[in-house]
Design a protein around this motif. Sequence first.
Motif, PDB file in Angstrom:
ATOM      1  N   GLN A  38       5.812 -20.218  16.090  1.00  0.00           N
ATOM      2  CA  GLN A  38       5.258 -20.884  14.568  1.00  0.00           C
ATOM      3  C   GLN A  38       5.178 -22.510  15.253  1.00  0.00           C
ATOM      4  O   GLN A  38       4.263 -23.163  14.587  1.00  0.00           O
ATOM      5  N   GLY A  39       6.194 -23.272  15.870  1.00  0.00           N
ATOM      6  CA  GLY A  39       6.050 -24.266  16.119  1.00  0.00           C
ATOM      7  C   GLY A  39       4.699 -24.869  16.946  1.00  0.00           C
ATOM      8  O   GLY A  39       4.009 -25.778  16.749  1.00  0.00           O
ATOM      9  N   LYS A  40       4.506 -23.990  18.038  1.00  0.00           N
ATOM     10  CA  LYS A  40       3.111 -24.148  18.941  1.00  0.00           C
ATOM     11  C   LYS A  40       2.212 -23.831  18.052  1.00  0.00           C
ATOM     12  O   LYS A  40       0.976 -24.708  17.925  1.00  0.00           O
ATOM     13  N   CYS A  41       2.156 -23.049  17.263  1.00  0.00           N
ATOM     14  CA  CYS A  41       1.041 -22.779  16.179  1.00  0.00           C
ATOM     15  C   CYS A  41       0.606 -23.992  15.346  1.00  0.00           C
ATOM     16  O   CYS A  41      -0.427 -24.489  15.221  1.00  0.00           O
ATOM     17  N   GLY A  42       1.600 -24.622  14.643  1.00  0.00           N
ATOM     18  CA  GLY A  42       1.417 -25.929  14.030  1.00  0.00           C
ATOM     19  C   GLY A  42       1.141 -26.917  14.860  1.00  0.00           C
ATOM     20  O   GLY A  42       0.015 -27.704  14.148  1.00  0.00           O
ATOM     21  N   GLU A  43       1.530 -27.123  16.047  1.00  0.00           N
ATOM     22  CA  GLU A  43       0.867 -28.061  16.813  1.00  0.00           C
ATOM     23  C   GLU A  43      -0.578 -28.043  16.937  1.00  0.00           C
ATOM     24  O   GLU A  43      -1.293 -28.891  17.303  1.00  0.00           O
ATOM     25  N   SER A  44      -0.873 -26.817  17.222  1.00  0.00           N
ATOM     26  CA  SER A  44      -2.414 -26.470  17.678  1.00  0.00           C
ATOM     27  C   SER A  44      -3.243 -26.397  16.285  1.00  0.00           C
ATOM     28  O   SER A  44      -4.490 -26.197  16.300  1.00  0.00           O
ATOM     29  N   GLY A  45      -2.863 -26.450  15.151  1.00  0.00           N
ATOM     30  CA  GLY A  45      -3.495 -26.542  13.976  1.00  0.00           C
ATOM     31  C   GLY A  45      -3.969 -25.002  13.623  1.00  0.00           C
ATOM     32  O   GLY A  45      -4.645 -24.679  12.795  1.00  0.00           O
ATOM     33  N   GLY A  46      -3.143 -24.030  14.032  1.00  0.00           N
ATOM     34  CA  GLY A  46      -3.453 -22.623  13.835  1.00  0.00           C
ATOM     35  C   GLY A  46      -2.722 -22.161  12.574  1.00  0.00           C
ATOM     36  O   GLY A  46      -1.927 -22.889  11.795  1.00  0.00           O
ATOM     37  N   VAL A  47      -2.908 -20.885  12.299  1.00  0.00           N
ATOM     38  CA  VAL A  47      -2.038 -20.261  10.952  1.00  0.00           C
ATOM     39  C   VAL A  47      -1.223 -19.417  11.525  1.00  0.00           C
ATOM     40  O   VAL A  47      -1.730 -18.250  12.388  1.00  0.00           O
ATOM     41  N   SER A  48      -0.124 -19.392  11.276  1.00  0.00           N
ATOM     42  CA  SER A  48       1.160 -18.560  11.814  1.00  0.00           C
ATOM     43  C   SER A  48       1.452 -17.340  10.782  1.00  0.00           C
ATOM     44  O   SER A  48       1.293 -17.680   9.609  1.00  0.00           O
ATOM     45  N   PHE A  49       1.777 -16.328  11.062  1.00  0.00           N
ATOM     46  CA  PHE A  49       2.316 -15.194  10.024  1.00  0.00           C
ATOM     47  C   PHE A  49       3.784 -14.592  10.689  1.00  0.00           C
ATOM     48  O   PHE A  49       3.897 -14.751  11.574  1.00  0.00           O
ATOM     49  N   PRO A  50       4.737 -14.970   9.378  1.00  0.00           N
ATOM     50  CA  PRO A  50       6.206 -14.919  10.167  1.00  0.00           C
ATOM     51  C   PRO A  50       6.509 -13.277  10.110  1.00  0.00           C
ATOM     52  O   PRO A  50       5.743 -12.446   9.752  1.00  0.00           O
ATOM     53  N   LYS A  51       7.789 -12.950  10.946  1.00  0.00           N
ATOM     54  CA  LYS A  51       8.136 -11.875  10.786  1.00  0.00           C
ATOM     55  C   LYS A  51       8.579 -11.317   9.177  1.00  0.00           C
ATOM     56  O   LYS A  51       9.266 -12.233   8.636  1.00  0.00           O
ATOM     57  N   THR A  52       8.440 -10.262   8.778  1.00  0.00           N
ATOM     58  CA  THR A  52       8.799 -10.029   7.488  1.00  0.00           C
ATOM     59  C   THR A  52      10.027  -8.567   7.434  1.00  0.00           C
ATOM     60  O   THR A  52      10.071  -8.216   6.349  1.00  0.00           O
ATOM     61  N   GLY A  53      10.304  -8.121   8.580  1.00  0.00           N
ATOM     62  CA  GLY A  53      11.132  -6.984   8.559  1.00  0.00           C
ATOM     63  C   GLY A  53      11.654  -6.907   9.968  1.00  0.00           C
ATOM     64  O   GLY A  53      11.227  -7.269  10.849  1.00  0.00           O
ATOM     65  N   PRO A  54      12.392  -5.975  10.149  1.00  0.00           N
ATOM     66  CA  PRO A  54      13.097  -5.813  11.367  1.00  0.00           C
ATOM     67  C   PRO A  54      12.269  -5.120  12.359  1.00  0.00           C
ATOM     68  O   PRO A  54      12.180  -5.195  13.691  1.00  0.00           O
ATOM     69  N   ASN A  55      11.117  -4.216  12.078  1.00  0.00           N
ATOM     70  CA  ASN A  55      10.133  -3.942  13.213  1.00  0.00           C
ATOM     71  C   ASN A  55       8.530  -4.577  12.822  1.00  0.00           C
ATOM     72  O   ASN A  55       7.812  -4.151  13.123  1.00  0.00           O
TER      73      ASN A  55
END
Length: 106
Positions: A38-55
């Motif tokens: 997520q950090g590198k994505c923010g630096e590059s101006g990209g769009v990140s998607f987070p983990k939403t569950g165990p799998n």
Amino acid sequence: MRTTSTIARTIFAVTLTGLYFGPAIAEQIPAQKPDKVQGKCGESGGVSFPKTGPNSTYGCINPDGSGIVCGGITKKDKRTCDTFLQPPARLPTRYESGLANRAKTN
């Protein structure tokens, strides 16, 4: 004779497709922590998607179309990330598209 030309056209179309989509092939790397992705994505101006569950998966898509996807269900998925390069810079020409269409219909 007709079979030979059909096979030749099919091989030509597959080769063109491989050359066209070759840069989009993914590379598998060791897992990266979600915060790092997520950090590198923010630096590059990209769009990140987070983990939403165990799998679930998490990752980033950069402005140029490249990105990374990590996580998943299997043990291997949990230990690796797949990266992908930017898509090709151009669409196929009308001629190249026609060759692929003719190869599919014959």
